[in-house]
Design an enzyme around this catalytic site. Structure first.
Site, PDB file in Angstrom:
ATOM      1  N   LYS A  13      12.248 -17.722  24.351  1.00 49.63           N
ATOM      2  CA  LYS A  13      12.315 -18.799  25.246  1.00 49.63           C
ATOM      3  C   LYS A  13      13.692 -19.854  24.950  1.00 49.63           C
ATOM      4  O   LYS A  13      14.612 -20.117  25.811  1.00 49.63           O
ATOM      5  CB  LYS A  13      11.189 -20.014  25.178  1.00 49.63           C
ATOM      6  CG  LYS A  13      10.029 -19.537  25.622  1.00 49.63           C
ATOM      7  CD  LYS A  13       8.985 -20.766  25.186  1.00 49.63           C
ATOM      8  CE  LYS A  13       8.578 -21.131  24.009  1.00 49.63           C
ATOM      9  NZ  LYS A  13       8.012 -20.255  22.854  1.00 49.63           N
ATOM     10  N   ARG A  88       3.635 -28.280  26.889  1.00 47.49           N
ATOM     11  CA  ARG A  88       2.967 -27.313  26.225  1.00 47.49           C
ATOM     12  C   ARG A  88       1.381 -27.262  26.224  1.00 47.49           C
ATOM     13  O   ARG A  88       0.628 -26.557  25.671  1.00 47.49           O
ATOM     14  CB  ARG A  88       3.205 -27.732  24.661  1.00 47.49           C
ATOM     15  CG  ARG A  88       3.884 -26.190  24.065  1.00 47.49           C
ATOM     16  CD  ARG A  88       3.989 -26.773  22.460  1.00 47.49           C
ATOM     17  NE  ARG A  88       4.512 -25.700  21.558  1.00 47.49           N
ATOM     18  CZ  ARG A  88       5.346 -25.304  21.439  1.00 47.49           C
ATOM     19  NH1 ARG A  88       6.641 -25.606  22.257  1.00 47.49           N
ATOM     20  NH2 ARG A  88       5.560 -24.258  20.542  1.00 47.49           N
ATOM     21  N   ARG A 127      13.755 -13.386  12.667  1.00 49.33           N
ATOM     22  CA  ARG A 127      14.455 -14.657  13.236  1.00 49.33           C
ATOM     23  C   ARG A 127      15.178 -15.331  12.196  1.00 49.33           C
ATOM     24  O   ARG A 127      14.701 -15.708  10.994  1.00 49.33           O
ATOM     25  CB  ARG A 127      13.490 -15.513  13.942  1.00 49.33           C
ATOM     26  CG  ARG A 127      14.375 -16.865  14.309  1.00 49.33           C
ATOM     27  CD  ARG A 127      13.752 -17.476  15.653  1.00 49.33           C
ATOM     28  NE  ARG A 127      12.523 -17.977  15.121  1.00 49.33           N
ATOM     29  CZ  ARG A 127      11.616 -18.697  16.080  1.00 49.33           C
ATOM     30  NH1 ARG A 127      12.229 -18.860  17.129  1.00 49.33           N
ATOM     31  NH2 ARG A 127      10.531 -19.188  15.546  1.00 49.33           N
ATOM     32  N   ARG A 160      12.733 -20.028   9.442  1.00 47.47           N
ATOM     33  CA  ARG A 160      12.062 -21.440   9.610  1.00 47.47           C
ATOM     34  C   ARG A 160      10.606 -21.342   8.628  1.00 47.47           C
ATOM     35  O   ARG A 160      10.127 -20.378   8.671  1.00 47.47           O
ATOM     36  CB  ARG A 160      11.590 -21.531  11.199  1.00 47.47           C
ATOM     37  CG  ARG A 160      12.601 -22.361  11.955  1.00 47.47           C
ATOM     38  CD  ARG A 160      12.413 -22.068  13.334  1.00 47.47           C
ATOM     39  NE  ARG A 160      11.246 -22.391  13.900  1.00 47.47           N
ATOM     40  CZ  ARG A 160      10.779 -22.333  15.183  1.00 47.47           C
ATOM     41  NH1 ARG A 160      11.898 -22.312  16.246  1.00 47.47           N
ATOM     42  NH2 ARG A 160       9.727 -22.493  15.602  1.00 47.47           N
ATOM     43  N   ARG A 171       0.281 -20.035  15.413  1.00 43.62           N
ATOM     44  CA  ARG A 171       0.910 -20.697  16.467  1.00 43.62           C
ATOM     45  C   ARG A 171       0.379 -19.783  17.800  1.00 43.62           C
ATOM     46  O   ARG A 171       0.251 -20.494  18.692  1.00 43.62           O
ATOM     47  CB  ARG A 171       2.259 -20.519  16.219  1.00 43.62           C
ATOM     48  CG  ARG A 171       2.789 -21.647  15.255  1.00 43.62           C
ATOM     49  CD  ARG A 171       4.192 -21.259  14.813  1.00 43.62           C
ATOM     50  NE  ARG A 171       5.231 -21.068  15.800  1.00 43.62           N
ATOM     51  CZ  ARG A 171       6.289 -20.663  15.469  1.00 43.62           C
ATOM     52  NH1 ARG A 171       6.626 -19.975  14.268  1.00 43.62           N
ATOM     53  NH2 ARG A 171       7.200 -20.707  16.340  1.00 43.62           N
TER      54      ARG A 171
END
Ligand code: AP5
Ligand code: MG
Length: 214
Positions: A13, A88, A127, A160, A171
């Site tokens: 996203k 969300r 990431r 992160r 998540r």
């Protein structure tokens, strides 16, 4: 051009929202980036949000909704925006719709970047995110030319806190329970468009541009 990005954590996203923002000159508004900036600056909001984010849970609506909706009244949003990470939940989506309706506006597109859960965990562990500007890289698919340093602002790149595999699993389950229902919600409004997010990020962007320019 008022766009909502949908998709699982790690679907891309943020990656796509930044490309859309650059090409169409509308701001990219990421609720996650707003929270991470607050965490970095040590604000009260940041401290509260971090407790939830580190567990892979959603931050409560009373800390989230007004913050994002207020952001939409800034001058730079007058020609549209790309919302990434908000709404969300169905209640968040309904609050957004009501706020827009009050000023005679509505969303143009809800873009779902579709990536199966199997691909997500590998993506997330690779990431790297910039602590300064929120730019996103991937050690294999999209490495920074400067190693651990952000190409955009020169700040440090980090993994992160919520990208550890066990938190990513949490998540994902929160996504399936609370966020995935938005796909039907926006399909019912006739504004849902889905793209296959497993392809190369430039191909995903080409598919999105074709939708936006159709
Ligand atoms: P948020 O920051 O929104 O995280 P998320 O939804 O979990 O999504 P991510 O940012 O992890 O993934 P992304 O889809 O943006 O993927 P990216 O482009 O980086 O939210 C974090 C937390 O904040 C939440 O868990 C919650 O606690 C809280 N929060 C935020 N908003 C909230 C709200 N509205 N209400 C309540 N709580 C809220 O890509 C992932 C990786 O893959 C990158 O390394 C990228 O380089 C790579 N990649 C991207 N596209 C491709 C491709 N096509 N091929 C290969 N690799 C790719
Ligand atoms: Mg993101």
């Amino acid at each position: 051009m008022k766009i909502v990005m949908l998709g699982a954590p790690g679907a891309g996203k943020g990656t796509q929202a930044k490309m859309i923002a650059a090409k169409y000159q509308v701001p990219h508004i990421s609720s996650g980036d707003i929270f991470r900036a607050n965490i970095k600056n040590g604000t009260e909001l940041g401290k509260k949000a971090k407790e939830y984010m580190d567990q892979g849970l959603l931050v409560p609506d009373d800390l989230t909704v007004d913050l994002v909706i207020d952001r939409l009244s800034w001058e730079d949003c007058k020609n549209g925006y790309i919302l990434d990470g908000f709404p969300r939940t169905i209640p968040q989506a309904k609050t957004l719709d009501a706020a827009l309706e009050k000023i005679g506006e509505r969303l143009d597109f809800a873009l779902d970047v579709d990536v199966p859960d199997e691909n997500i965990v590998t993506r997330m562990s690779g990431r790297r995110a910039c602590v300064g500007c929120g730019a996103t890289y991937h050690i294999v698919y999209n490495p920074s030319k400067k190693g651990d340093i952000c190409e955009v602002c020169g700040d440090q790149l980090i993994l992160r806190d919520d990208d550890k595999p066990e938190t990513v699993q949490k998540r994902l389950s929160v996504y399936h329970e609370q966020t995935q229902p938005l796909i039907d919600y926006y399909a019912d409004q006739g504004i849902l468009k889905s793209v296959d997010g497993t392809r190369d990020m430039n191909d995903v962007f080409a598919a999105i541009a074709a939708i936006l320019e159709a």
